[in-house]
Write an enzyme that holds these catalytic residues in place. Structure first.
Site, PDB file in Angstrom:
ATOM      1  N   HIS A   1     -16.880 -35.025  -2.711  1.00 37.46           N
ATOM      2  CA  HIS A   1     -17.596 -35.640  -3.830  1.00 37.46           C
ATOM      3  C   HIS A   1     -17.340 -34.803  -5.090  1.00 37.46           C
ATOM      4  O   HIS A   1     -17.213 -33.580  -5.015  1.00 37.46           O
ATOM      5  CB  HIS A   1     -19.099 -35.705  -3.517  1.00 37.46           C
ATOM      6  CG  HIS A   1     -19.851 -36.531  -4.512  1.00 37.46           C
ATOM      7  ND1 HIS A   1     -20.258 -36.019  -5.723  1.00 37.46           N
ATOM      8  CD2 HIS A   1     -20.228 -37.833  -4.497  1.00 37.46           C
ATOM      9  CE1 HIS A   1     -20.863 -36.981  -6.409  1.00 37.46           C
ATOM     10  NE2 HIS A   1     -20.858 -38.096  -5.685  1.00 37.46           N
TER      11      HIS A   1
ATOM     12  N   GLU B   1     -19.220 -33.745  -7.298  1.00 36.54           N
ATOM     13  CA  GLU B   1     -20.186 -32.648  -7.506  1.00 36.54           C
ATOM     14  C   GLU B   1     -19.830 -31.449  -6.631  1.00 36.54           C
ATOM     15  O   GLU B   1     -20.036 -30.302  -7.025  1.00 36.54           O
ATOM     16  CB  GLU B   1     -21.613 -33.165  -7.244  1.00 36.54           C
ATOM     17  CG  GLU B   1     -22.068 -34.091  -8.361  1.00 36.54           C
ATOM     18  CD  GLU B   1     -23.023 -35.192  -7.950  1.00 36.54           C
ATOM     19  OE1 GLU B   1     -23.649 -35.088  -6.886  1.00 36.54           O
ATOM     20  OE2 GLU B   1     -23.122 -36.180  -8.705  1.00 36.54           O
TER      21      GLU B   1
ATOM     22  N   GLU C   1     -14.673 -42.799  -7.298  1.00 37.97           N
ATOM     23  CA  GLU C   1     -15.830 -42.626  -8.181  1.00 37.97           C
ATOM     24  C   GLU C   1     -15.355 -41.903  -9.429  1.00 37.97           C
ATOM     25  O   GLU C   1     -15.173 -40.691  -9.425  1.00 37.97           O
ATOM     26  CB  GLU C   1     -16.985 -41.897  -7.486  1.00 37.97           C
ATOM     27  CG  GLU C   1     -16.603 -40.782  -6.557  1.00 37.97           C
ATOM     28  CD  GLU C   1     -17.459 -39.555  -6.742  1.00 37.97           C
ATOM     29  OE1 GLU C   1     -18.633 -39.679  -7.048  1.00 37.97           O
ATOM     30  OE2 GLU C   1     -16.918 -38.444  -6.585  1.00 37.97           O
TER      31      GLU C   1
ATOM     32  N   GLY D   1     -21.584 -37.199 -15.044  1.00 37.73           N
ATOM     33  CA  GLY D   1     -21.136 -38.389 -15.771  1.00 37.73           C
ATOM     34  C   GLY D   1     -22.120 -38.848 -16.820  1.00 37.73           C
ATOM     35  O   GLY D   1     -23.151 -38.219 -17.068  1.00 37.73           O
TER      36      GLY D   1
ATOM     37  N   SER E   1     -22.435 -45.140 -10.939  1.00 41.92           N
ATOM     38  CA  SER E   1     -23.492 -45.990 -11.487  1.00 41.92           C
ATOM     39  C   SER E   1     -23.399 -47.455 -11.123  1.00 41.92           C
ATOM     40  O   SER E   1     -23.547 -48.316 -11.963  1.00 41.92           O
ATOM     41  CB  SER E   1     -23.707 -45.808 -12.971  1.00 41.92           C
ATOM     42  OG  SER E   1     -22.738 -45.756 -13.777  1.00 41.92           O
TER      43      SER E   1
END
Ligand code: PGA
Length: 257
Positions: A94, A96, A166, A176, A216
């Site tokens: 991911h 993050e 993503e 983001g 999102s």
């Protein structure tokens, strides 16, 4: 695997009590559908209670991270071997994790391999930052993360995995800006992912891989993404913490399945 996949990434939210409550609400709102798999990815501490409480016909469980080793002196870490009886999926790479925990492509490829070796389906996340996008590097970054992330797998293993695109700039919190990416912005990267999979691993493997969109997505925007060619499902973060939003997204996927 069913046609569509909706994966909720709860990120660092919900203690075991809150996790049980969210599951309870989701259970009331979501009906089982043969063509849509719903996966909940809670923090590790919620995994045991949820594995006990969740109806396995309705909900699959996943983790948000894994160590690349199976066991050993790695203080604070959790491996695929430890969670494989509790969870079927593992989010790997991911943005993050890449950014805040310095995970590079080499480590991510070993985590993907660790998941596969233990019978856990990796959800390999790829996506470009805003800066990379502005430099015109979106497709290049996504393809390079994909190739590196899968580099330890053979074609048979690749056929069973999940890839999530993503775009980092579209994520709603943290890295983001919560921009709802348009199909025109998302399409080239989805096509590049599909094209690369087929080129490197053959048509059958490429077709077997589920490709998700994350960044999102919520109840009001999910249909646009789910209707896109090459998109099999979604990986919402913030919207997965709201049972009404998440259930509505599952319902949309069921309508389109
Ligand atoms: P978001 O997160 O839905 O909150 O934007 C998505 C992600 O991190 O993949």
């Amino acid at each position: 695997m069913s046609k569509r996949l909706i994966v909720g990434n709860w990120k660092m939210h919900n203690n075991p009590h809150q996790a049980s409550l969210l599951l309870h609400h989701l259970n009331q709102q979501i009906v089982q559908h043969p063509d849509v798999t719903v996966v909940l990815c809670p923090p590790f501490i919620d995994l045991v209670p949820l594995a006990r409480e969740a109806d396995p016909k309705k909900f699959k469980l996943g983790v948000q991270n894994l160590n690349d080793h199976d066991e050993g002196a790695y203080t604070g870490e959790i491996s695929a071997l430890m969670i494989k009886d509790l969870a079927d999926y593992a989010i790997v790479g991911h943005s993050e994790r890449r950014r805040y925990f310095n995970e590079d492509d080499g480590l991510i490829s070993r985590k993907v391999a660790a998941a596969v070796r233990n019978g856990v389906i990796p959800i390999l996340c790829v996506g470009e930052t805003l800066h990379e996008r502005e430099e015109g590097l979106s497709t290049k970054v996504v393809v390079s993360q994909l190739e590196a992330g899968l580099s330890q797998l053979d074609a048979g293993e690749v056929a069973g995995i999940v890839v999530a695109y993503e775009p980092v700039w579209a994520i709603s919190q943290g890295l983001g800006k919560g921009h709802h990416a348009t199909p025109e912005e998302v399409g080239p990267q989805i096509r590049a992912i599909r094209g690369t999979l087929e080129e490197l691993y053959g048509e059958a493997a490429g077709m077997g891989v589920k490709v998700l969109y994350g960044g999102s997505s919520d109840a009001s925007h999910c249909r646009t993404y789910l209707e896109m060619e090459g998109v099999d499902g979604l990986l919402p973060g913030a919207a997965s913490l709201n049972f009404e939003q998440f259930a509505a997204m599952v319902k949309t996927a069921q309508e389109l399945a």
